[in-house]
Design a protein around this motif. Structure first.
Motif, PDB file in Angstrom:
ATOM      1  N   ASN A 113      34.360  24.802  86.979  1.00  0.00           N
ATOM      2  CA  ASN A 113      32.236  24.670  87.087  1.00  0.00           C
ATOM      3  C   ASN A 113      31.833  25.466  88.393  1.00  0.00           C
ATOM      4  O   ASN A 113      31.181  25.868  89.207  1.00  0.00           O
ATOM      5  N   ILE A 114      32.662  26.709  88.396  1.00  0.00           N
ATOM      6  CA  ILE A 114      32.215  27.693  89.502  1.00  0.00           C
ATOM      7  C   ILE A 114      31.457  28.666  88.813  1.00  0.00           C
ATOM      8  O   ILE A 114      31.180  29.359  87.781  1.00  0.00           O
ATOM      9  N   SER A 115      29.943  28.925  89.744  1.00  0.00           N
ATOM     10  CA  SER A 115      28.923  29.806  89.089  1.00  0.00           C
ATOM     11  C   SER A 115      29.988  31.139  88.736  1.00  0.00           C
ATOM     12  O   SER A 115      30.317  31.931  89.368  1.00  0.00           O
ATOM     13  N   LEU A 116      29.056  31.902  87.001  1.00  0.00           N
ATOM     14  CA  LEU A 116      29.564  33.369  87.421  1.00  0.00           C
ATOM     15  C   LEU A 116      28.700  34.507  87.369  1.00  0.00           C
ATOM     16  O   LEU A 116      28.092  34.044  88.041  1.00  0.00           O
ATOM     17  N   SER A 117      29.365  35.232  88.147  1.00  0.00           N
ATOM     18  CA  SER A 117      28.532  36.460  88.145  1.00  0.00           C
ATOM     19  C   SER A 117      30.281  38.039  88.236  1.00  0.00           C
ATOM     20  O   SER A 117      31.247  37.494  88.035  1.00  0.00           O
ATOM     21  N   LYS A 118      29.417  38.848  87.731  1.00  0.00           N
ATOM     22  CA  LYS A 118      30.253  39.886  87.757  1.00  0.00           C
ATOM     23  C   LYS A 118      31.279  40.148  89.183  1.00  0.00           C
ATOM     24  O   LYS A 118      32.384  40.476  88.866  1.00  0.00           O
ATOM     25  N   TYR A 119      30.680  39.558  90.530  1.00  0.00           N
ATOM     26  CA  TYR A 119      31.468  40.008  91.364  1.00  0.00           C
ATOM     27  C   TYR A 119      32.134  39.277  91.525  1.00  0.00           C
ATOM     28  O   TYR A 119      34.267  39.341  90.934  1.00  0.00           O
ATOM     29  N   LYS A 120      32.742  37.963  90.602  1.00  0.00           N
ATOM     30  CA  LYS A 120      33.739  37.297  91.346  1.00  0.00           C
ATOM     31  C   LYS A 120      35.006  37.653  89.721  1.00  0.00           C
ATOM     32  O   LYS A 120      36.296  37.523  89.759  1.00  0.00           O
ATOM     33  N   ILE A 121      34.039  37.879  88.707  1.00  0.00           N
ATOM     34  CA  ILE A 121      35.582  38.444  87.874  1.00  0.00           C
ATOM     35  C   ILE A 121      36.138  39.463  88.111  1.00  0.00           C
ATOM     36  O   ILE A 121      37.340  40.110  87.962  1.00  0.00           O
ATOM     37  N   HIS A 122      35.249  40.683  88.607  1.00  0.00           N
ATOM     38  CA  HIS A 122      35.959  41.854  89.262  1.00  0.00           C
ATOM     39  C   HIS A 122      36.938  41.374  90.070  1.00  0.00           C
ATOM     40  O   HIS A 122      38.473  42.081  90.144  1.00  0.00           O
TER      41      HIS A 122
ATOM     42  N   LYS B 142      43.709  48.729  74.277  1.00  0.00           N
ATOM     43  CA  LYS B 142      43.484  48.280  75.536  1.00  0.00           C
ATOM     44  C   LYS B 142      42.309  47.826  76.249  1.00  0.00           C
ATOM     45  O   LYS B 142      41.986  46.698  76.865  1.00  0.00           O
ATOM     46  N   THR B 143      41.459  48.477  75.344  1.00  0.00           N
ATOM     47  CA  THR B 143      39.754  48.351  75.542  1.00  0.00           C
ATOM     48  C   THR B 143      39.947  46.119  75.199  1.00  0.00           C
ATOM     49  O   THR B 143      39.372  45.119  75.738  1.00  0.00           O
ATOM     50  N   GLN B 144      40.877  46.040  73.735  1.00  0.00           N
ATOM     51  CA  GLN B 144      41.170  44.209  73.456  1.00  0.00           C
ATOM     52  C   GLN B 144      41.803  43.891  74.771  1.00  0.00           C
ATOM     53  O   GLN B 144      41.126  42.802  75.136  1.00  0.00           O
ATOM     54  N   ARG B 145      42.811  44.166  75.380  1.00  0.00           N
ATOM     55  CA  ARG B 145      43.051  43.388  76.277  1.00  0.00           C
ATOM     56  C   ARG B 145      42.063  43.596  77.806  1.00  0.00           C
ATOM     57  O   ARG B 145      42.173  41.871  78.307  1.00  0.00           O
ATOM     58  N   VAL B 146      41.683  44.468  77.723  1.00  0.00           N
ATOM     59  CA  VAL B 146      40.212  44.474  79.046  1.00  0.00           C
ATOM     60  C   VAL B 146      39.514  43.529  79.027  1.00  0.00           C
ATOM     61  O   VAL B 146      39.294  42.307  79.438  1.00  0.00           O
ATOM     62  N   LYS B 147      38.880  43.260  77.389  1.00  0.00           N
ATOM     63  CA  LYS B 147      38.067  41.833  76.960  1.00  0.00           C
ATOM     64  C   LYS B 147      38.575  41.089  77.029  1.00  0.00           C
ATOM     65  O   LYS B 147      38.025  40.249  77.407  1.00  0.00           O
ATOM     66  N   GLN B 148      40.027  40.390  76.658  1.00  0.00           N
ATOM     67  CA  GLN B 148      40.291  39.374  76.432  1.00  0.00           C
ATOM     68  C   GLN B 148      40.606  38.859  78.080  1.00  0.00           C
ATOM     69  O   GLN B 148      40.700  37.842  78.270  1.00  0.00           O
ATOM     70  N   SER B 149      40.936  39.691  78.971  1.00  0.00           N
ATOM     71  CA  SER B 149      41.335  39.406  80.363  1.00  0.00           C
ATOM     72  C   SER B 149      40.311  38.822  81.312  1.00  0.00           C
ATOM     73  O   SER B 149      39.319  37.501  81.094  1.00  0.00           O
ATOM     74  N   ILE B 150      38.671  39.178  80.766  1.00  0.00           N
ATOM     75  CA  ILE B 150      36.960  38.744  81.174  1.00  0.00           C
ATOM     76  C   ILE B 150      37.090  37.763  80.212  1.00  0.00           C
ATOM     77  O   ILE B 150      36.280  36.944  81.073  1.00  0.00           O
ATOM     78  N   LYS B 151      37.368  37.503  79.236  1.00  0.00           N
ATOM     79  CA  LYS B 151      37.063  36.219  78.537  1.00  0.00           C
ATOM     80  C   LYS B 151      37.773  34.985  79.047  1.00  0.00           C
ATOM     81  O   LYS B 151      37.120  33.990  79.003  1.00  0.00           O
TER      82      LYS B 151
ATOM     83  N   TYR C 285      33.870  47.433  88.151  1.00  0.00           N
ATOM     84  CA  TYR C 285      32.317  46.496  87.232  1.00  0.00           C
ATOM     85  C   TYR C 285      31.967  47.540  86.567  1.00  0.00           C
ATOM     86  O   TYR C 285      30.920  47.221  85.146  1.00  0.00           O
ATOM     87  N   ILE C 286      31.736  49.206  86.892  1.00  0.00           N
ATOM     88  CA  ILE C 286      31.516  49.497  85.017  1.00  0.00           C
ATOM     89  C   ILE C 286      32.232  49.261  83.922  1.00  0.00           C
ATOM     90  O   ILE C 286      31.530  49.036  82.769  1.00  0.00           O
ATOM     91  N   THR C 287      33.285  49.173  83.558  1.00  0.00           N
ATOM     92  CA  THR C 287      33.598  48.195  82.787  1.00  0.00           C
ATOM     93  C   THR C 287      33.859  46.950  82.766  1.00  0.00           C
ATOM     94  O   THR C 287      32.973  46.572  80.879  1.00  0.00           O
ATOM     95  N   ILE C 288      33.336  46.203  83.493  1.00  0.00           N
ATOM     96  CA  ILE C 288      33.290  44.551  83.359  1.00  0.00           C
ATOM     97  C   ILE C 288      31.278  44.795  82.930  1.00  0.00           C
ATOM     98  O   ILE C 288      31.072  43.941  81.998  1.00  0.00           O
ATOM     99  N   ASN C 289      30.525  45.595  83.497  1.00  0.00           N
ATOM    100  CA  ASN C 289      29.422  45.930  82.993  1.00  0.00           C
ATOM    101  C   ASN C 289      29.150  46.327  81.705  1.00  0.00           C
ATOM    102  O   ASN C 289      28.416  45.241  81.152  1.00  0.00           O
ATOM    103  N   LYS C 290      30.362  46.679  80.683  1.00  0.00           N
ATOM    104  CA  LYS C 290      30.049  47.182  79.664  1.00  0.00           C
ATOM    105  C   LYS C 290      30.473  46.218  78.487  1.00  0.00           C
ATOM    106  O   LYS C 290      28.994  45.641  77.560  1.00  0.00           O
TER     107      LYS C 290
END
Length: 102
Positions: free
Chosen positions: A68-77, A49-58, A84-89
């Motif tokens: 060319n969209i500015s990156l932010s944790k909000y946009k990833i979420h 599950k962790t690998q899938r989550v990391k792959q999705s974030i990547k 957010y807790i997982t994204i922050n990790k």
């Protein structure tokens, strides 16, 4: 999630669903056994599950970066629905990895 299910019954369920909803059938078709339930461990399931989550974030970071969209944790979420807790990790490490690839 780890569950124990009779393969024969699972195949019957898939055939019933195939005639009623092709989308659900396709999702059921993607389900693959980890291993036999005796050998499957909670740790292995968490790692997968962790690998899938990391792959999705990547993939989301790469997609936003390539657009060319500015990156932010909000946009990833918003794009992934990952908490957010997982994204922050994982965010900083994955961002460095993606930037090193480009």
């Amino acid at each position: 999630m780890i569950i124990d299910i009779n393969e024969e019954l699972f195949e019957k369920v898939k055939q019933i669903v195939k005639d009623r909803n092709i989308t659900i059938y396709e999702q059921l078709e993607e389900i693959k056994p980890l291993e036999t339930i005796e050998n499957a461990t909670l740790t292995k399931a968490r790692e997968l599950k962790t690998q899938r989550v990391k792959q999705s974030i990547k993939e989301t970071i790469k997609s936003l970066y390539n657009q060319n969209i500015s990156l932010s944790k909000y946009k990833i979420h918003k794009a992934t629905g990952i908490a957010y807790i997982t994204i922050n990790k994982y965010y900083d490490d994955i961002l460095k990895e993606v930037m090193n690839e480009h």
